[in-house]
Design a protein around this motif. Structure first.
Motif, PDB file in Angstrom:
ATOM      1  N   ASN A  92      66.230  33.403  21.056  1.00 56.11           N
ATOM      2  CA  ASN A  92      66.387  32.254  20.609  1.00 56.11           C
ATOM      3  C   ASN A  92      64.778  31.510  19.917  1.00 56.11           C
ATOM      4  OD1 ASN A  92      69.025  32.039  21.295  1.00 56.11           O
ATOM      5  ND2 ASN A  92      68.706  31.270  22.911  1.00 56.11           N
ATOM      6  N   SER A  93      63.772  31.705  20.929  1.00 61.70           N
ATOM      7  CA  SER A  93      62.522  31.299  20.345  1.00 61.70           C
ATOM      8  C   SER A  93      61.457  32.022  21.301  1.00 61.70           C
ATOM      9  CB  SER A  93      62.386  29.806  20.534  1.00 61.70           C
ATOM     10  OG  SER A  93      62.901  29.477  22.117  1.00 61.70           O
ATOM     11  N   TYR A  94      60.391  31.595  21.084  1.00 61.49           N
ATOM     12  CA  TYR A  94      59.112  32.178  21.836  1.00 61.49           C
ATOM     13  C   TYR A  94      58.394  31.139  22.872  1.00 61.49           C
ATOM     14  CZ  TYR A  94      59.553  36.580  19.168  1.00 61.49           C
ATOM     15  OH  TYR A  94      60.256  37.420  18.481  1.00 61.49           O
ATOM     16  N   LYS A  95      57.931  31.809  23.800  1.00 60.62           N
ATOM     17  CA  LYS A  95      57.074  30.887  24.724  1.00 60.62           C
ATOM     18  C   LYS A  95      55.813  30.325  24.174  1.00 60.62           C
ATOM     19  CE  LYS A  95      60.482  31.289  28.038  1.00 60.62           C
ATOM     20  NZ  LYS A  95      60.205  32.120  29.177  1.00 60.62           N
ATOM     21  N   PRO A  96      55.205  29.251  24.465  1.00 62.91           N
ATOM     22  CA  PRO A  96      53.992  28.888  23.904  1.00 62.91           C
ATOM     23  C   PRO A  96      53.041  29.838  24.268  1.00 62.91           C
ATOM     24  CG  PRO A  96      55.206  26.936  25.476  1.00 62.91           C
ATOM     25  CD  PRO A  96      55.898  28.165  25.550  1.00 62.91           C
ATOM     26  N   GLY A  97      52.341  29.894  22.834  1.00 61.50           N
ATOM     27  CA  GLY A  97      51.179  31.061  22.913  1.00 61.50           C
ATOM     28  C   GLY A  97      51.641  32.400  22.373  1.00 61.50           C
ATOM     29  N   HIS A  98      53.252  32.657  21.993  1.00 67.47           N
ATOM     30  CA  HIS A  98      53.494  33.962  21.549  1.00 67.47           C
ATOM     31  C   HIS A  98      54.473  33.552  20.432  1.00 67.47           C
ATOM     32  CE1 HIS A  98      53.118  34.195  25.941  1.00 67.47           C
ATOM     33  NE2 HIS A  98      52.908  35.286  25.836  1.00 67.47           N
ATOM     34  N   GLU A  99      54.413  34.495  19.280  1.00 61.77           N
ATOM     35  CA  GLU A  99      54.907  34.373  18.190  1.00 61.77           C
ATOM     36  C   GLU A  99      55.832  35.662  17.666  1.00 61.77           C
ATOM     37  OE1 GLU A  99      51.978  31.504  15.535  1.00 61.77           O
ATOM     38  OE2 GLU A  99      52.249  33.561  14.944  1.00 61.77           O
ATOM     39  N   ASN A 100      55.569  36.705  18.392  1.00 60.00           N
ATOM     40  CA  ASN A 100      56.438  37.958  18.214  1.00 60.00           C
ATOM     41  C   ASN A 100      56.003  39.084  19.176  1.00 60.00           C
ATOM     42  OD1 ASN A 100      58.075  39.707  16.591  1.00 60.00           O
ATOM     43  ND2 ASN A 100      57.091  38.833  14.580  1.00 60.00           N
ATOM     44  N   ILE A 101      56.806  40.063  19.182  1.00 59.68           N
ATOM     45  CA  ILE A 101      56.674  41.285  19.853  1.00 59.68           C
ATOM     46  C   ILE A 101      56.645  42.458  18.980  1.00 59.68           C
ATOM     47  CG2 ILE A 101      57.346  42.748  21.953  1.00 59.68           C
ATOM     48  CD1 ILE A 101      59.044  40.380  23.043  1.00 59.68           C
ATOM     49  N   LEU A 102      55.524  43.228  19.109  1.00 61.19           N
ATOM     50  CA  LEU A 102      55.595  44.461  18.240  1.00 61.19           C
ATOM     51  C   LEU A 102      55.780  45.655  19.060  1.00 61.19           C
ATOM     52  CD1 LEU A 102      54.501  46.051  15.569  1.00 61.19           C
ATOM     53  CD2 LEU A 102      52.236  45.525  16.109  1.00 61.19           C
ATOM     54  N   PHE A 103      56.583  46.543  18.533  1.00 63.85           N
ATOM     55  CA  PHE A 103      57.008  47.657  19.319  1.00 63.85           C
ATOM     56  C   PHE A 103      56.139  48.984  18.539  1.00 63.85           C
ATOM     57  CE2 PHE A 103      60.221  45.146  20.877  1.00 63.85           C
ATOM     58  CZ  PHE A 103      60.298  45.422  22.239  1.00 63.85           C
ATOM     59  N   LEU A 104      55.490  49.806  18.986  1.00 63.05           N
ATOM     60  CA  LEU A 104      54.579  50.764  18.145  1.00 63.05           C
ATOM     61  C   LEU A 104      54.950  52.072  18.616  1.00 63.05           C
ATOM     62  CD1 LEU A 104      51.256  49.190  17.938  1.00 63.05           C
ATOM     63  CD2 LEU A 104      52.846  49.559  15.942  1.00 63.05           C
ATOM     64  N   LEU A 105      55.283  53.119  18.053  1.00 63.09           N
ATOM     65  CA  LEU A 105      55.246  54.520  18.485  1.00 63.09           C
ATOM     66  C   LEU A 105      54.396  55.244  17.587  1.00 63.09           C
ATOM     67  CD1 LEU A 105      59.323  54.759  18.496  1.00 63.09           C
ATOM     68  CD2 LEU A 105      57.918  55.081  20.414  1.00 63.09           C
ATOM     69  N   VAL A 106      53.471  55.708  18.283  1.00 60.80           N
ATOM     70  CA  VAL A 106      52.347  56.415  17.364  1.00 60.80           C
ATOM     71  C   VAL A 106      52.435  57.770  17.531  1.00 60.80           C
ATOM     72  CG1 VAL A 106      50.665  54.220  17.656  1.00 60.80           C
ATOM     73  CG2 VAL A 106      50.823  55.701  19.346  1.00 60.80           C
ATOM     74  N   HIS A 107      51.764  58.649  16.687  1.00 58.84           N
ATOM     75  CA  HIS A 107      51.950  60.266  16.496  1.00 58.84           C
ATOM     76  C   HIS A 107      50.591  60.768  16.549  1.00 58.84           C
ATOM     77  CE1 HIS A 107      54.299  63.498  15.904  1.00 58.84           C
ATOM     78  NE2 HIS A 107      55.498  63.088  15.182  1.00 58.84           N
ATOM     79  N   GLY A 108      50.516  61.885  16.933  1.00 62.22           N
ATOM     80  CA  GLY A 108      49.337  62.390  16.963  1.00 62.22           C
ATOM     81  C   GLY A 108      48.495  62.218  18.063  1.00 62.22           C
ATOM     82  N   GLU A 109      48.823  61.675  19.173  1.00 67.37           N
ATOM     83  CA  GLU A 109      48.116  61.241  20.344  1.00 67.37           C
ATOM     84  C   GLU A 109      47.310  62.182  21.185  1.00 67.37           C
ATOM     85  OE1 GLU A 109      47.440  57.285  20.285  1.00 67.37           O
ATOM     86  OE2 GLU A 109      47.910  58.467  18.379  1.00 67.37           O
ATOM     87  N   SER A 110      48.126  63.390  21.099  1.00 68.72           N
ATOM     88  CA  SER A 110      47.662  64.535  21.793  1.00 68.72           C
ATOM     89  C   SER A 110      46.268  65.161  21.309  1.00 68.72           C
ATOM     90  CB  SER A 110      48.583  65.552  21.938  1.00 68.72           C
ATOM     91  OG  SER A 110      49.958  65.215  22.346  1.00 68.72           O
ATOM     92  N   LEU A 111      46.043  64.671  19.888  1.00 78.21           N
ATOM     93  CA  LEU A 111      44.850  65.091  19.408  1.00 78.21           C
ATOM     94  C   LEU A 111      43.832  64.036  18.829  1.00 78.21           C
ATOM     95  CD1 LEU A 111      47.069  67.539  17.012  1.00 78.21           C
ATOM     96  CD2 LEU A 111      45.385  68.369  18.599  1.00 78.21           C
ATOM     97  N   ASP A 112      42.877  63.587  19.919  1.00 79.64           N
ATOM     98  CA  ASP A 112      42.097  62.521  19.867  1.00 79.64           C
ATOM     99  C   ASP A 112      42.763  61.351  19.328  1.00 79.64           C
ATOM    100  OD1 ASP A 112      39.846  64.278  20.540  1.00 79.64           O
ATOM    101  OD2 ASP A 112      39.683  65.084  18.435  1.00 79.64           O
ATOM    102  N   TYR A 113      43.941  60.859  19.639  1.00 84.14           N
ATOM    103  CA  TYR A 113      44.554  59.513  19.382  1.00 84.14           C
ATOM    104  C   TYR A 113      44.898  59.547  18.021  1.00 84.14           C
ATOM    105  CZ  TYR A 113      43.116  58.950  24.435  1.00 84.14           C
ATOM    106  OH  TYR A 113      43.077  59.255  25.505  1.00 84.14           O
ATOM    107  N   LEU A 114      45.235  60.443  17.450  1.00 85.66           N
ATOM    108  CA  LEU A 114      45.082  60.513  15.754  1.00 85.66           C
ATOM    109  C   LEU A 114      45.882  59.415  15.085  1.00 85.66           C
ATOM    110  CD1 LEU A 114      45.410  63.815  13.626  1.00 85.66           C
ATOM    111  CD2 LEU A 114      46.594  61.725  12.999  1.00 85.66           C
ATOM    112  N   GLY A 115      47.237  59.147  15.597  1.00 81.47           N
ATOM    113  CA  GLY A 115      47.924  58.064  15.088  1.00 81.47           C
ATOM    114  C   GLY A 115      47.547  56.609  15.252  1.00 81.47           C
ATOM    115  N   SER A 116      47.032  56.419  16.322  1.00 81.55           N
ATOM    116  CA  SER A 116      46.519  55.099  16.825  1.00 81.55           C
ATOM    117  C   SER A 116      45.081  54.917  16.276  1.00 81.55           C
ATOM    118  CB  SER A 116      46.535  54.821  18.446  1.00 81.55           C
ATOM    119  OG  SER A 116      45.658  55.752  19.117  1.00 81.55           O
TER     120      SER A 116
END
Length: 726
Positions: A301-325
């Motif tokens: 319905n809404s966000y608690k004070p100080g919060h506006e959103n949640i970002l879900f991230l799936l990053v690729h190539g992390e096995s190789l020097d964190y390439l995606g992130s």
């Protein structure tokens, strides 16, 4: 006459092919070790361009004395999976007598389910060179007890011979039988069973060298030697973001207002097309998507004070020097996440690809992150206890931890003060004060003894989709996702109902990621026109490796995330059960057309429901409206305005490339003794040398030699009676 010549050539070729087949037995289902490169080195395997040949030798213990006999060298070793390790490969290499290695698969045949007690292709300190910690002990967690105790450094070595994985049980049995019949015993006699392995790689030295060579055009058909590793990162904002208010005014994202939930997408080992990991990364992917689905269903319905959103991230190539992130952080710092807003605003209004000014999202950068929760390896194979590894711990994160501890999940603090290898380190490199919590199933060392190994499988972790939703790993991951979603509901969002992860969804995702790509969920989230029903659906799950192009694994994960978090948005003509079958193509066109001139939502047309299937396949589809998107996961080092002047040894950006290769093949045959081969060669040379004077002499004496034959022919002809007129 021409027909006779053609027929003769055809018969000769056919005879040659039959001779080839009678001499050689080719392999099937080969997965080869290949070559990777970074800015300073090359790693992996290659063969000579003509192939590597060796006498077949079977090894099933640590004793390698059988390959010390130089009379039969070089060897191709058939290596039992139970003794496959980095130290064993090192022994084989140091002998100087080995030309290749064949590893039998464990899915069927003689070596079914026979695996080493622990095996990891990676190093004991994964991604050590990209750590935020300057001290080597902190990078490893501890010098005496590194994060990855099973690490054997197979990946980051330059082997001098090809290494093949053969999963076909019949082929590996034939190889073993050939060895037993001709090569076993203390003093085997020639001919001996031998093998040719061919996997020549084009790239050499390092990424800088091969990338520059690939970009030099000196012929009409330029040669490519290597390609940068690239795929896509996936993102999902729980609430859609529009930078334009109803009154037309513009808004920007507030600082420290978005909670980031993150997991990695990729797996890694030395064999092509075998990069699947149950604990890493599949458990993290499944838990993240299950958490997002639970929050979506709980009706935010809404966000608690100080919060506006949640970002879900799936990053690729992390096995190789964190390439995606690393690339994601680069995009955020360049005002290019989720899109380059300045470019969209300046787009010519006359072009068909323009983005309307009221259809854009506000920019997102590192300042907007409140804290990061990263989901690592989470399988409960050894224990159901989870550990949180914290960095810059703040009261908001402490509240999340407190909520997790009140749940059914057993959560403890890690006894170490440093973060394990994790994608969050890419963010901390650029903004060191971001609060981070990494949630894992280990404290000081990986619980998974098959990290970055072909043996990190559903079998090892005792999972099988057919066992249903009550099996331990399904219950465990469902509980973790529910606990995390509930903690977010306690402190970040206000929901209509308490979040609850779905066991059915968890089980369905585990099947697709860890057992088979021919799974019910992939069919449900595929498009009605065929995808993903293409390709071979019999060979396990899609590889999770970051390759040189977008993968099925990434695309299907995006589809799943859109399916579990999207809302149905059907055209009114596409809601009738019968009409949407007739208008299937029209419904898809209308759905995808909504993606034009805006970037707030992503519209995807997929099957979506069981009533869109019949006995022949998918007959209709559904339009889903989501806030899921993707961004390129490719190192900034290869951008056109960077690579020509980039310092490839600096380590600022990952520099990973993959070598091109033309073909990979293998075959076995009986090889005669070297003396026999030398004799055959010598006889061939002698015959060739003698053929010249003999041919010359026959040509000079042809009239004398064939004179009588010619006379007989002419006399026979002249003796024929003359024709008589009727």
């Amino acid at each position: 006459m021409m027909f006779k010549v053609f027929l003769s050539v055809l018969l000769a070729l056919s005879a040659a092919e039959r001779l080839n087949q009678s001499i050689y037995r080719s392999f099937s289902n080969i997965k080869a070790c290949f070559r990777r490169l970074n800015g300073t080195n090359e790693f992996g395997c290659t063969s000579d361009f003509s192939g590597n040949v060796g006498v077949l030798q079977y090894i099933d213990s640590q004793d390698v004395s059988s390959i010390q006999n130089k009379d039969h060298a070089p060897y191709v070793v058939l290596l039992s999976p139970e003794v496959f390790s980095g130290s064993m490969l090192e022994k084989l290499k140091d002998s100087g007598n080995v030309n290749g290695v064949i590893l039998p698969g464990i899915k069927e045949g003689k070596w079914k389910n026979k695996i080493p007690s622990a095996q990891s292709d990676d190093v004991p300190c994964p991604n050590q060179g990209s750590s935020i910690y300057p001290d080597s002990a902190d990078q490893c967690g501890s010098t005496s007890s590194p994060w990855n105790p099973a690490g054997e450094n197979i990946l980051w070595r330059n082997w001098d011979f090809p290494i093949f994985l053969i999963n076909d049980g019949n082929t590996t049995q034939d190889l073993f039988d050939c060895y037993e019949e001709f090569n076993s015993g203390t003093e085997p006699n020639w001919p001996l069973c031998s093998v040719e392995l061919k996997s020549p790689m084009y790239a050499a030295k390092d990424s800088e060298t091969c990338f520059r060579r690939s970009n030099i055009v000196v012929t009409l058909t330029p040669q490519d030697y290597c390609e940068p590793l690239s795929d896509y990162n996936l993102y999902y904002f729980q609430s859609p973001r529009n930078r334009t208010k109803a009154d037309g005014s513009k808004i920007a994202q507030k600082d420290k207002s978005v909670v980031v939930i993150m997991a990695r997408l990729d797996a890694l080992n030395i064999f092509d097309k075998e990069e699947n990991g149950f604990d890493s990364p599949s458990t993290g992917i499944v838990t993240l998507i299950a958490t997002a689905e639970a929050i979506k269903k709980s009706l935010v319905n809404s966000y608690k004070p100080g919060h506006e959103n949640i970002l879900f991230l799936l990053v690729h190539g992390e096995s190789l020097d964190y390439l995606g992130s690393n690339r994601l952080v680069y995009d955020m710092m360049k005002d290019d996440f989720p899109a380059k807003l300045a470019k969209d605003i300046e787009e010519d209004a006359s072009t068909t690809s323009r983005i309307l000014s009221n259809g854009t999202q506000p920019l997102f950068n590192l300042d907007h992150i409140k804290y990061i929760i990263e989901l690592g390896q989470l399988a409960n194979t050894k224990s159901s206890t989870l550990y949180y590894h914290a960095h810059n711990l703040i009261p908001d994160l402490e509240n999340i931890i407190a909520s997790l501890r009140r749940s059914s999940v057993d959560v403890k603090a890690s006894s170490r003060s440093v973060l394990p290898p994790s994608s969050a380190q890419s963010f901390l490199k650029e903004k060191s004060d971001i609060p981070v919590m990494v949630l894992t199933n280990f404290d000081e060392q990986f619980a998974n003894l098959y990290y970055h190994s072909i043996y990190d499988t559903a079998l090892v972790h005792n999972y099988n989709y057919s066992k249903g939703e009550a099996q331990p790993i399904v219950s465990h991951l469902t509980g973790v996702a529910t606990a995390l979603a509930s903690a977010l509901a306690d402190h970040v969002i206000t929901t209509g109902t308490p979040p609850q992860a779905d066991r059915k969804s968890v089980n369905a995702m585990l099947e697709c990621y860890t057992q088979t790509k021919n799974c019910s969920l992939y069919r449900l989230v595929g498009t009605p026109n065929g995808f993903p029903y293409i390709g071979n659906l019999d060979e396990g799950p899609h590889p999770q490796y970051i390759s040189v192009h977008s993968s099925y694994h990434t695309e299907m994960t995006k589809q799943i995330l859109q399916y579990f978090t999207g809302d149905l948005d059907q055209d009114r003509n596409c809601t009738d059960p019968e009409e949407r079958i007739v208008l299937k193509d029209h419904c898809q066109e209308v759905c995808l057309e909504k993606n034009r001139e805006q970037q707030i939502y992503s519209y995807q047309f997929m099957v979506g429901s069981q009533d869109c299937f019949n006995s022949t396949g998918a007959i209709c589809g559904n339009c889903y409206k989501t806030s899921v998107g993707k961004k390129m996961a490719r190192s900034p080092a290869f951008e056109d305005d960077i690579w020509k002047t980039y310092d490839w040894a600096s380590g600022q950006y990952p520099t990973w490339t993959e070598s091109y290769w033309k073909s990979i093949s293998g075959r076995m045959f009986l090889q005669p003794s070297p003396s026999s081969q030398h004799s055959t060669f010598a006889i061939g040379i002698i015959v060739s040398l003698l053929s010249f004077p003999i041919t010359y002499w026959l040509q000079k004496k042809s009239q004398i030699i064939f004179e009588n034959a010619g006379t007989d022919i002419s006399s026979t002809t002249s003796a024929n009676p003359a024709p008589v007129a009727l």
